[in-house]
Design a protein around this motif. Structure first.
Motif, PDB file in Angstrom:
ATOM      1  N   GLN A  95       1.126  -1.428  -0.385  1.00 58.40           N
ATOM      2  CA  GLN A  95      -0.064  -0.572  -0.160  1.00 58.40           C
ATOM      3  C   GLN A  95       0.983   1.069  -0.088  1.00 58.40           C
ATOM      4  OE1 GLN A  95      -3.047  -0.393   3.084  1.00 58.40           O
ATOM      5  NE2 GLN A  95      -3.052  -2.554   2.936  1.00 58.40           N
ATOM      6  N   TYR A  96       2.162   1.136   0.463  1.00 63.29           N
ATOM      7  CA  TYR A  96       3.008   1.933   0.038  1.00 63.29           C
ATOM      8  C   TYR A  96       2.869   3.331  -1.161  1.00 63.29           C
ATOM      9  CZ  TYR A  96       4.808   1.373   5.114  1.00 63.29           C
ATOM     10  OH  TYR A  96       4.997   1.358   6.346  1.00 63.29           O
ATOM     11  N   THR A  97       3.649   4.009  -0.982  1.00 61.83           N
ATOM     12  CA  THR A  97       3.902   5.050  -2.385  1.00 61.83           C
ATOM     13  C   THR A  97       5.257   4.590  -2.076  1.00 61.83           C
ATOM     14  OG1 THR A  97       4.259   7.022  -0.853  1.00 61.83           O
ATOM     15  CG2 THR A  97       1.814   6.807  -2.353  1.00 61.83           C
ATOM     16  N   ARG A 151       8.045   6.651  -2.289  1.00 64.04           N
ATOM     17  CA  ARG A 151       8.441   7.291  -1.525  1.00 64.04           C
ATOM     18  C   ARG A 151       8.414   6.948  -0.187  1.00 64.04           C
ATOM     19  NH1 ARG A 151       8.584  13.758  -1.411  1.00 64.04           N
ATOM     20  NH2 ARG A 151       6.758  13.387  -3.299  1.00 64.04           N
ATOM     21  N   GLU A 152       7.113   6.418   0.288  1.00 62.98           N
ATOM     22  CA  GLU A 152       6.639   5.783   1.071  1.00 62.98           C
ATOM     23  C   GLU A 152       7.909   4.611   1.716  1.00 62.98           C
ATOM     24  OE1 GLU A 152       2.902   7.118   2.658  1.00 62.98           O
ATOM     25  OE2 GLU A 152       3.199   5.902   1.396  1.00 62.98           O
ATOM     26  N   LYS A 153       7.921   3.995   0.674  1.00 65.20           N
ATOM     27  CA  LYS A 153       8.722   2.656   0.327  1.00 65.20           C
ATOM     28  C   LYS A 153      10.206   2.538   0.933  1.00 65.20           C
ATOM     29  CE  LYS A 153       6.029  -0.853  -2.102  1.00 65.20           C
ATOM     30  NZ  LYS A 153       5.792  -1.462  -3.038  1.00 65.20           N
ATOM     31  N   MET A 154      10.912   3.916   0.528  1.00 64.91           N
ATOM     32  CA  MET A 154      12.271   4.063   0.518  1.00 64.91           C
ATOM     33  C   MET A 154      12.344   4.779   1.384  1.00 64.91           C
ATOM     34  SD  MET A 154      13.742   3.126  -2.078  1.00 64.91           S
ATOM     35  CE  MET A 154      15.207   3.563  -1.621  1.00 64.91           C
ATOM     36  N   LEU A 155      11.992   5.689   2.850  1.00 61.09           N
ATOM     37  CA  LEU A 155      11.457   6.320   3.605  1.00 61.09           C
ATOM     38  C   LEU A 155      11.887   4.628   4.426  1.00 61.09           C
ATOM     39  CD1 LEU A 155       9.000   8.614   3.639  1.00 61.09           C
ATOM     40  CD2 LEU A 155      11.914   9.344   4.046  1.00 61.09           C
ATOM     41  N   SER A 156      11.166   3.792   4.527  1.00 62.19           N
ATOM     42  CA  SER A 156      10.974   2.632   5.316  1.00 62.19           C
ATOM     43  C   SER A 156      12.323   1.925   5.182  1.00 62.19           C
ATOM     44  CB  SER A 156       9.824   1.504   4.983  1.00 62.19           C
ATOM     45  OG  SER A 156       9.503   0.311   5.742  1.00 62.19           O
ATOM     46  N   PHE A 157      12.801   1.792   3.760  1.00 61.27           N
ATOM     47  CA  PHE A 157      14.003   1.336   4.233  1.00 61.27           C
ATOM     48  C   PHE A 157      15.017   2.264   4.788  1.00 61.27           C
ATOM     49  CE2 PHE A 157      18.032   1.540   2.420  1.00 61.27           C
ATOM     50  CZ  PHE A 157      18.560  -0.515   2.074  1.00 61.27           C
TER      51      PHE A 157
END
Length: 217
Positions: free
Chosen positions: A73-75, A77-83
């Motif tokens: 469900q992440y965008t 941008r959110e996926k890279m932030l999460s990483f």
């Protein structure tokens, strides 16, 4: 016979205790009470141990965040932030080694040797996220430039890790801020902007030159 994990742990203990690599494989395995053949079954050199450790950090972080229920469900941008948030949390477990491993690196524009195995796995991960963003329309498709997005993220990777190594703020809060600001700026550049609209308008006008002439321009 020692396992790869035992050799890894013994190497970590040695370099963090002595602040340098063992003089030779022979002297190292002698203290570990194994043979050189046992060592070379798993690693070709001391540097290969460090490369393996860095690879494990990166591979394990990617695997872990992809297991999150909300991952799909992440965008982008959110996926890279999460990483990056997860990656630095992972590095905290062996921060002393991270500092040791990077301390002798003097280059400014090249990748440290110990990160040689990290770069391809990170870039493949980043490229998958970028492609998802391009397909969804979240990110702007730009001729020639889109293929370079992963390079911009690798630069951010190197910057964030180096920033964290030198961060002395409480709870590494400045590093968290560096991640947030770095990813926001980077993904703002990846997304559609007024410049893209201007370029598209210019392309439209160039394709419709005859129409412009009729309009008296």
């Amino acid at each position: 016979m020692a396992t790869a994990q035992q050799i890894r742990n013994a190497y970590l203990d040695y370099v963090l205790t002595n602040n340098e690599k063992p003089k030779t494989v022979y002297s190292f395995v002698k203290k570990l009470k194994i043979t050189e053949a046992d060592f070379y079954q798993f690693f070709s050199s001391f540097e290969s141990i460090e490369k393996t450790i860095w690879f494990e950090y990166t591979h394990n972080t990617i695997s872990k965040i992809k297991e999150q229920e909300v991952w799909d469900q992440y965008t982008s941008r959110e996926k890279m932030l999460s990483f990056f948030y997860s990656y630095l949390e992972n590095l905290k477990t062996e921060r002393s080694f991270i500092i040791y491993s990077l301390k002798n690196y003097k280059g400014k524009f090249s990748t440290p040797d110990v990160l040689a195995g990290v770069k391809p796995i990170f870039e493949n991960f980043a490229e998958d996220i970028i492609n998802e963003g391009l397909e969804s329309g979240e990110l702007a498709e730009r001729k020639f430039l889109s293929k370079r997005y992963k390079d911009a993220l690798w630069i951010q990777f190197a910057f964030i890790v180096n920033f964290w190594v030198n961060d002395d703020s409480e709870g590494f809060e400045k590093s968290d801020e560096a991640i947030e600001k770095g990813m926001n700026v980077t993904f703002d550049l990846f997304q559609h902007s007024p410049i893209d609209n201007l370029l598209e308008y210019g392309k439209f006008l160039s394709r419709n030159g005859k129409f412009k002439e009729k309009m008296g321009f």
